[in-house]
Write an enzyme that holds these catalytic residues in place. Structure first.
Site, short mmCIF file in Angstrom:
data_model
loop_
_atom_site.label_atom_id
_atom_site.label_comp_id
_atom_site.label_asym_id
_atom_site.label_seq_id
_atom_site.Cartn_x
_atom_site.Cartn_y
_atom_site.Cartn_z
N HIS A 150 0.89 -1.10 -0.07
CA HIS A 150 -0.13 0.03 -0.02
C HIS A 150 0.85 1.17 0.10
O HIS A 150 0.28 2.50 -0.31
CB HIS A 150 -0.89 0.01 1.35
N ASP A 182 -1.87 2.29 -4.62
CA ASP A 182 -3.26 2.80 -4.31
C ASP A 182 -4.32 1.56 -4.67
O ASP A 182 -4.31 1.05 -5.52
CB ASP A 182 -3.37 4.03 -4.91
#
Length: 448
Positions: free
Chosen positions: A420, A424
């Site tokens: 992450h 995204d």
């Protein structure tokens, strides 16, 4: 008589220490030149250390699982002659991946390139027994014959066998205590299990574990060593460094399966059979062209993300020795049959222990499949320092409402994880949806 010291070999590549994963000898054993003494392991390969001389083992320099420095004392031998001699292990020691060193006698069915967290090992610290003539004679005299097939070992004498042999014996319900070993130092091989079964069936006296409801209070401690330790360290590093998130989507692969079967019927005999993995590889390659931030490696120490044009696809493969991720180089340049052939070659090489060291590193993204055991959803761990891994679950036939009618369709889930920090959630979802589009309309895979 003199003393000859064998030191921990310098394997090269700047390696300062290695792990001792198995002894093939014990103090008191007599060894000959070129006889294997020990297996030691680096990050990616096991090195087999042979004896450069004839002699008698006086002492061992470490315990199984111990990390030892290069140049430290490995074995002390008593040899003919006078004076003390210190010598490093011979420079022509054989280096091979772990599976080769661990399982020289296996003859198992080919393993598919599947990932799994399951791994079974035997008692490694007690996995070596002396093989001198006096010990063999004592064993024969003290141990009663069981079923005419092999001598029960005396108390404290544990059978020597590889993890694969131990697992197979457990599955067959065979007590290794009663199986005679024909391998080096009395090692029990798959052939010994076959012989034991054949003779036992004819005599009706195979010794198997009780299947009654008896209470059990036995326990076994399994040292985490060798490749298992490396896997544990790699997984821990990935989970510690990477903030994972997993995205799951279902894919209708009915049309893909029809195409795959048709291609196999027409060209399977000449070009080779296709599984679903080559189609997945091709769809990932095309999708990565639109999402280059996912085909990347993140150097989090220096804060640099390197995006790659080439797709070096890691194929997670479960082997008898543990999890390996051989790499299919330049997947973007391969057609379906080239992908299928290379996946098969890498899986067999990993299983047999013939995969080269440089084939286990350098991947830019990983594909993992549990095959028929794939379940509904999984949460694969990103292969650090990559930023994404695509996981495949099993194909099931389910009722689906299509154009107002209930029809049977073949459905497969994709369970994929991402870093992450770099990827995204929106981009990850769009990436998987693009893969889904290619798989549900496989004709798009062939559109330039």
């Amino acid at each position: 008589m003199g003393i000859h010291i064998i030191k921990m070999p310098d394997i090269g590549e700047g390696i300062a220490e290695v792990e001792l994963v198995e002894w093939h000898v014990q103090p008191g054993d007599t060894v000959v030149e070129d006889q294997l003494l020990a297996d030691v392991m680096t990050d990616k390969a096991t090195v087999q250390v042979p004896s450069p001389v004839h002699g008698k083992i006086v002492s061992l320099g470490g315990k199984v699982g111990q990390v030892m420095a290069v140049g430290s004392e490995l074995i002390r031998l008593e040899v003919e002659g006078s004076g003390n001699v210190a010598a490093s292990a011979r420079p022509d020691i054989q280096s091979a991946p772990l599976a080769a060193a661990k399982q020289p006698d296996t003859a198992e069915e080919p393993a598919s390139p599947e990932i799994s967290s399951l791994w079974v090992s035997g008692d490694r610290e007690a996995a070596v027994v002396p093989s001198t003539a006096s010990n063999a004679a004592a064993l024969k005299d003290k141990a009663p014959q069981h079923a005419g097939l092999g001598a029960a070992r005396p108390d404290g004498g544990k059978p020597l066998a590889s993890p694969a042999v131990r697992q197979r014996a457990w599955d067959l319900g065979i007590e290794l205590q009663y199986v005679a070993g024909s391998g080096p130092s009395g090692r029990i091989t798959h052939h010994d299990l076959d012989t034991y079964l054949d003779h036992g069936k004819s005599a009706g006296t195979v010794a198997v574990r009780s299947t009654s409801f008896a209470v059990r209070d036995d326990e076994e401690q399994v040292p985490v060593i060798g490749l298992r330790r490396k896997i544990a360290q790699k997984m821990q590093e990935s989970k510690r460094r990477i903030p994972h998130f997993t995205y799951v989507e279902e894919v209708d692969v009915t049309e893909l399966e029809i195409l795959r079967l048709r291609l196999n019927q027409q060209w399977g005999d000449t070009r080779g059979k296709l599984t679903i993995l080559p189609f997945l590889v091709r769809s990932m390659v095309l999708a990565l062209g639109e999402f280059p931030q996912i085909n990347a490696r993140f150097d989090d120490e220096n804060g640099v993300v390197t995006r790659y044009g080439a797709v070096h696809m890691g194929i997670a493969a479960q082997t008898p020795a543990g999890l390996m991720v051989p790499v299919m180089r330049h997947s973007e340049s391969r057609d379906l049959w080239s992908c299928a052939a290379e996946i098969k070659r890498l899986a067999e090489a990993a299983r047999d222990g013939h995969v080269a060291r440089d084939e286990l590193s350098g991947s830019t993204i990983t594909l993992t499949s549990l095959g028929p055991l794939g379940g509904i959803v999984s949460t694969p761990v990103v292969n650090y320092p990559e930023v994404a891994i695509v996981g495949v679950n099993r194909i099931v036939e389910r009722p689906v409402i299509l154009a107002g009618a209930v029809v049977a369709r073949k459905i497969m889930n994709l369970s994929s994880s991402f870093d992450h920090r770099v990827v995204d959630g929106l981009h990850a979802a769009e990436f998987i949806q693009r893969i889904r589009g290619y798989l549900e309309c496989p004709a798009l895979l062939f559109v330039e």
